[in-house]
Design a protein around this motif. Structure first.
Motif, PDB file in Angstrom:
ATOM      1  N   ASP A 204      37.610  40.484  47.975  1.00  0.00           N
ATOM      2  CA  ASP A 204      36.677  39.729  48.929  1.00  0.00           C
ATOM      3  C   ASP A 204      37.710  38.491  48.451  1.00  0.00           C
ATOM      4  O   ASP A 204      36.585  37.531  48.285  1.00  0.00           O
ATOM      5  N   SER A 205      38.880  37.652  49.142  1.00  0.00           N
ATOM      6  CA  SER A 205      38.407  36.674  48.202  1.00  0.00           C
ATOM      7  C   SER A 205      39.758  36.736  49.481  1.00  0.00           C
ATOM      8  O   SER A 205      39.947  36.739  50.653  1.00  0.00           O
ATOM      9  N   GLY A 206      40.939  35.477  49.374  1.00  0.00           N
ATOM     10  CA  GLY A 206      42.205  34.969  49.747  1.00  0.00           C
ATOM     11  C   GLY A 206      42.937  35.390  49.330  1.00  0.00           C
ATOM     12  O   GLY A 206      43.165  36.163  48.603  1.00  0.00           O
ATOM     13  N   HIS A 207      44.568  34.781  50.228  1.00  0.00           N
ATOM     14  CA  HIS A 207      45.001  35.423  49.867  1.00  0.00           C
ATOM     15  C   HIS A 207      46.158  35.404  48.402  1.00  0.00           C
ATOM     16  O   HIS A 207      47.330  35.760  48.046  1.00  0.00           O
ATOM     17  N   TRP A 208      45.466  34.658  47.570  1.00  0.00           N
ATOM     18  CA  TRP A 208      46.026  34.108  46.262  1.00  0.00           C
ATOM     19  C   TRP A 208      44.554  34.012  45.034  1.00  0.00           C
ATOM     20  O   TRP A 208      44.975  33.295  45.037  1.00  0.00           O
ATOM     21  N   PRO A 209      44.563  35.464  45.393  1.00  0.00           N
ATOM     22  CA  PRO A 209      43.556  35.467  44.073  1.00  0.00           C
ATOM     23  C   PRO A 209      43.956  34.980  42.367  1.00  0.00           C
ATOM     24  O   PRO A 209      43.087  34.875  41.837  1.00  0.00           O
ATOM     25  N   MET A 210      44.957  35.136  42.658  1.00  0.00           N
ATOM     26  CA  MET A 210      45.610  35.074  41.333  1.00  0.00           C
ATOM     27  C   MET A 210      44.822  33.648  40.899  1.00  0.00           C
ATOM     28  O   MET A 210      45.307  33.564  39.737  1.00  0.00           O
ATOM     29  N   ALA A 211      44.968  32.469  42.365  1.00  0.00           N
ATOM     30  CA  ALA A 211      44.052  31.640  41.281  1.00  0.00           C
ATOM     31  C   ALA A 211      42.585  31.221  42.232  1.00  0.00           C
ATOM     32  O   ALA A 211      42.455  30.291  41.297  1.00  0.00           O
ATOM     33  N   SER A 212      42.711  32.091  42.993  1.00  0.00           N
ATOM     34  CA  SER A 212      40.448  31.862  42.830  1.00  0.00           C
ATOM     35  C   SER A 212      39.962  32.459  42.034  1.00  0.00           C
ATOM     36  O   SER A 212      38.765  32.163  42.411  1.00  0.00           O
ATOM     37  N   CYS A 213      40.353  33.876  42.244  1.00  0.00           N
ATOM     38  CA  CYS A 213      39.630  34.677  41.695  1.00  0.00           C
ATOM     39  C   CYS A 213      40.269  35.753  40.335  1.00  0.00           C
ATOM     40  O   CYS A 213      40.734  37.239  40.253  1.00  0.00           O
ATOM     41  N   PRO A 214      41.145  34.987  39.482  1.00  0.00           N
ATOM     42  CA  PRO A 214      41.701  36.061  38.450  1.00  0.00           C
ATOM     43  C   PRO A 214      41.429  36.894  37.249  1.00  0.00           C
ATOM     44  O   PRO A 214      41.637  37.618  36.979  1.00  0.00           O
ATOM     45  N   ARG A 215      39.988  36.596  36.571  1.00  0.00           N
ATOM     46  CA  ARG A 215      39.294  37.487  36.424  1.00  0.00           C
ATOM     47  C   ARG A 215      38.907  39.011  37.003  1.00  0.00           C
ATOM     48  O   ARG A 215      39.590  40.028  36.675  1.00  0.00           O
ATOM     49  N   GLU A 216      38.492  38.577  38.377  1.00  0.00           N
ATOM     50  CA  GLU A 216      38.282  39.612  39.110  1.00  0.00           C
ATOM     51  C   GLU A 216      39.935  40.918  39.292  1.00  0.00           C
ATOM     52  O   GLU A 216      39.805  41.736  39.495  1.00  0.00           O
ATOM     53  N   LEU A 217      40.617  40.071  39.455  1.00  0.00           N
ATOM     54  CA  LEU A 217      41.930  40.368  39.721  1.00  0.00           C
ATOM     55  C   LEU A 217      42.731  41.206  38.456  1.00  0.00           C
ATOM     56  O   LEU A 217      43.209  42.412  38.767  1.00  0.00           O
ATOM     57  N   ALA A 218      42.419  40.592  37.868  1.00  0.00           N
ATOM     58  CA  ALA A 218      42.681  41.752  36.287  1.00  0.00           C
ATOM     59  C   ALA A 218      42.230  42.474  36.389  1.00  0.00           C
ATOM     60  O   ALA A 218      42.309  43.791  35.640  1.00  0.00           O
ATOM     61  N   ARG A 219      40.430  42.688  36.133  1.00  0.00           N
ATOM     62  CA  ARG A 219      40.178  43.585  36.573  1.00  0.00           C
ATOM     63  C   ARG A 219      40.431  45.068  36.981  1.00  0.00           C
ATOM     64  O   ARG A 219      40.500  45.972  36.259  1.00  0.00           O
ATOM     65  N   VAL A 220      40.822  44.586  38.206  1.00  0.00           N
ATOM     66  CA  VAL A 220      41.204  45.507  38.948  1.00  0.00           C
ATOM     67  C   VAL A 220      42.973  46.416  38.523  1.00  0.00           C
ATOM     68  O   VAL A 220      43.040  47.429  38.601  1.00  0.00           O
ATOM     69  N   LEU A 221      43.593  45.281  38.334  1.00  0.00           N
ATOM     70  CA  LEU A 221      44.398  45.578  37.197  1.00  0.00           C
ATOM     71  C   LEU A 221      44.351  46.721  36.479  1.00  0.00           C
ATOM     72  O   LEU A 221      45.672  47.735  36.118  1.00  0.00           O
ATOM     73  N   ALA A 222      43.679  46.009  35.370  1.00  0.00           N
ATOM     74  CA  ALA A 222      43.343  46.820  34.506  1.00  0.00           C
ATOM     75  C   ALA A 222      42.956  48.341  35.160  1.00  0.00           C
ATOM     76  O   ALA A 222      43.034  49.239  34.017  1.00  0.00           O
ATOM     77  N   GLU A 223      42.354  48.002  35.753  1.00  0.00           N
ATOM     78  CA  GLU A 223      41.982  49.782  36.040  1.00  0.00           C
ATOM     79  C   GLU A 223      42.239  50.891  36.321  1.00  0.00           C
ATOM     80  O   GLU A 223      42.404  51.709  36.139  1.00  0.00           O
TER      81      GLU A 223
END
Length: 227
Positions: A204-223
């Motif tokens: 539920d972000s835009g196309h560059w989540p590493m910039a706008s929601c890095p913590r959420e992206l990291a959580r998804v990748l870690a899972e």
């Protein structure tokens, strides 16, 4: 787990700077790549050169890494899985699908003098950039670099059908998992239509989540890495 991070067009490994410490805190070893011709000053790089750099990073890991491709680099991550099906534990595709065999890598943007410059934000108006405030846009634009035309027009070739059996996570930023499933089912990605182990994660972000929601992206990748 080692997590190889491949940025899409115009960005080097620094675009993952806010994701890296989050992944590290979650117990993983992130490996953000700066690709040939995409931040290292090599204007003559080809798609083959970029793939070779990704494979070198994979080969250097002691185990089987999670390989993450953002946007256009979804194709690069899939090419790496095709070239190293026994070495890649899982693929995560963030905001992109692999190009089909025989198609150009990413030739949607105009070249100038053999390079494809960052086109600014106008082509991405809408859901892709709705979550980017002006300081974030300015920061991303300041680190964007032109990509060699030989990269964007490189023809994609796959050779090993074992890639279809590698667990693959579709990370959905500006689109939903339901949309992604529909697109795959209706032929938008002939590659993913043949994948046997697909999972989906909604950001539920835009196309560059590493910039706008890095913590959420990291959580998804870690899972994904923990699964």
């Amino acid at each position: 787990m080692d997590i190889v991070l491949i940025a899409g067009l115009w960005f080097d490994g620094s675009v993952w700077d806010e994701v890296v410490p989050e992944l590290t805190a979650l117990g993983h070893r992130p490996l953000p790549l700066t690709l040939p011709g995409q931040g290292d000053g090599t204007a003559s790089a080809t798609l083959g050169d970029q793939l070779a750099a990704v494979l070198a990073a994979i080969d250097a890991t002691p185990g089987k890494p999670l390989v993450v491709g953002h946007s256009a680099a979804a194709t690069l991550a899939w090419l790496a899985a095709d070239a190293r099906p026994g070495k890649v534990a899982e693929v995560a595709l963030v905001g992109g699908f692999p190009s089909d065999d025989g198609r150009p890598y990413a030739d949607d943007f105009a070249a100038e003098g053999g390079l494809v410059p960052f086109p600014g934000w106008a082509p991405f108006d809408g859901p892709e950039t709705a979550d980017l405030d002006q300081p974030t846009r300015d920061r991303l634009a300041s680190i964007a670099v032109p990509v060699p035309e030989a990269v964007t027009k490189g023809i994609v070739h796959f050779t090993d059908e074992r890639r279809f059996d590698i667990p693959t996570l579709i990370v959905c930023p500006e689109f939903t998992p339901t949309q992604a499933q529909h697109w795959i089912a209706t032929g938008e990605s002939s590659e993913l239509a043949r994948a046997t182990r697909l999972d989906y994660a909604n950001l539920d972000s835009g196309h560059w989540p590493m910039a706008s929601c890095p913590r959420e992206l990291a959580r998804v990748l870690a899972e994904a890495a923990n699964s």
